[in-house]
Design a protein around this motif. Structure first.
Motif, short mmCIF file in Angstrom:
data_model
loop_
_atom_site.label_atom_id
_atom_site.label_comp_id
_atom_site.label_asym_id
_atom_site.label_seq_id
_atom_site.Cartn_x
_atom_site.Cartn_y
_atom_site.Cartn_z
N VAL A 127 0.83 -1.20 0.00
CA VAL A 127 0.00 0.00 0.00
C VAL A 127 0.87 1.25 0.00
O VAL A 127 0.59 2.22 -0.70
CB VAL A 127 -0.99 -0.02 1.20
N ALA A 128 1.95 1.22 0.77
CA ALA A 128 2.86 2.37 0.81
C ALA A 128 3.49 2.61 -0.56
O ALA A 128 3.66 3.77 -0.97
CB ALA A 128 3.94 2.14 1.86
N LEU A 129 3.84 1.54 -1.26
CA LEU A 129 4.41 1.72 -2.60
C LEU A 129 3.39 2.36 -3.54
O LEU A 129 3.74 3.21 -4.37
CB LEU A 129 4.88 0.38 -3.17
N PHE A 130 2.12 1.97 -3.43
CA PHE A 130 1.09 2.60 -4.25
C PHE A 130 0.93 4.08 -3.91
O PHE A 130 0.66 4.90 -4.78
CB PHE A 130 -0.26 1.89 -4.08
N MET A 131 1.12 4.42 -2.64
CA MET A 131 1.01 5.82 -2.23
C MET A 131 2.17 6.66 -2.76
O MET A 131 2.06 7.88 -2.83
CB MET A 131 0.95 5.92 -0.72
N MET A 132 3.25 6.02 -3.16
CA MET A 132 4.43 6.74 -3.67
C MET A 132 4.38 6.96 -5.18
O MET A 132 5.28 7.58 -5.74
CB MET A 132 5.70 5.97 -3.31
N LEU A 133 3.35 6.46 -5.82
CA LEU A 133 3.25 6.64 -7.28
C LEU A 133 3.21 8.13 -7.62
O LEU A 133 2.64 8.95 -6.90
CB LEU A 133 1.99 5.95 -7.80
N PRO A 134 3.80 8.47 -8.77
CA PRO A 134 3.79 9.90 -9.16
C PRO A 134 2.41 10.38 -9.57
O PRO A 134 1.55 9.68 -9.91
CB PRO A 134 4.76 9.95 -10.36
#
Length: 134
Positions: A127-134
């Motif tokens: 989920v954190a990786l998805f939140m880091m999307l540009p």
């Protein structure tokens, strides 16, 4: 660097939990009457082993910023997916190998509980990786 904090948190959570699962499921296979003690030991072990990963998750969220390109998240995402697949496969194999008939139900229940415990931090990391999307 921030995506790799989440990968480190997932790895540091999964490895000890899988080791605890292996030790405790073997005890459960040998003597199914120890179910309450085995589950108690597993929960205490999980609580202790998730201390550092939770701190890493908090640190990762506090330092989080969007990445410049989505390609920066490919490697951490692949590593996380590999870890998740490995954990589920490991638990599934332990559930199927050398289980006496009288312990099957307890081992299955213990395996399901352990699967959810081992996947908690990796799901937060994804989920954190998805939140880091540009």
């Amino acid at each position: 660097m921030s995506p790799y904090v989440f990968v480190a948190a997932a790895a540091l959570a999964m490895i000890p939990i899988l080791a605890l699962f292996k030790i405790n499921v073997e005890k459960l296979k040998q003597d199914p009457s120890l179910q309450a003690r085995v589950q108690n030991n597993m929960m205490i072990g999980v609580a202790i082993s998730e201390g550092l990963p939770i701190l890493l998750i908090v640190y990762g969220f506090s330092q989080m910023e969007s990445v410049a390109e989505i390609s920066e998240l490919y490697t951490p995402a692949i590593i996380l997916l590999f870890l998740v697949i490995f954990a589920v496969f490991f638990i599934f194999l332990q559930k199927k190998v050398d289980v006496p008939e009288e312990a099957k139900a307890m081992v299955t229940q213990f395996s399901l509980i352990s699967t959810f415990l081992v996947l908690a931090i990796p799901i937060i990391s994804i989920v954190a990786l998805f939140m880091m999307l540009p």
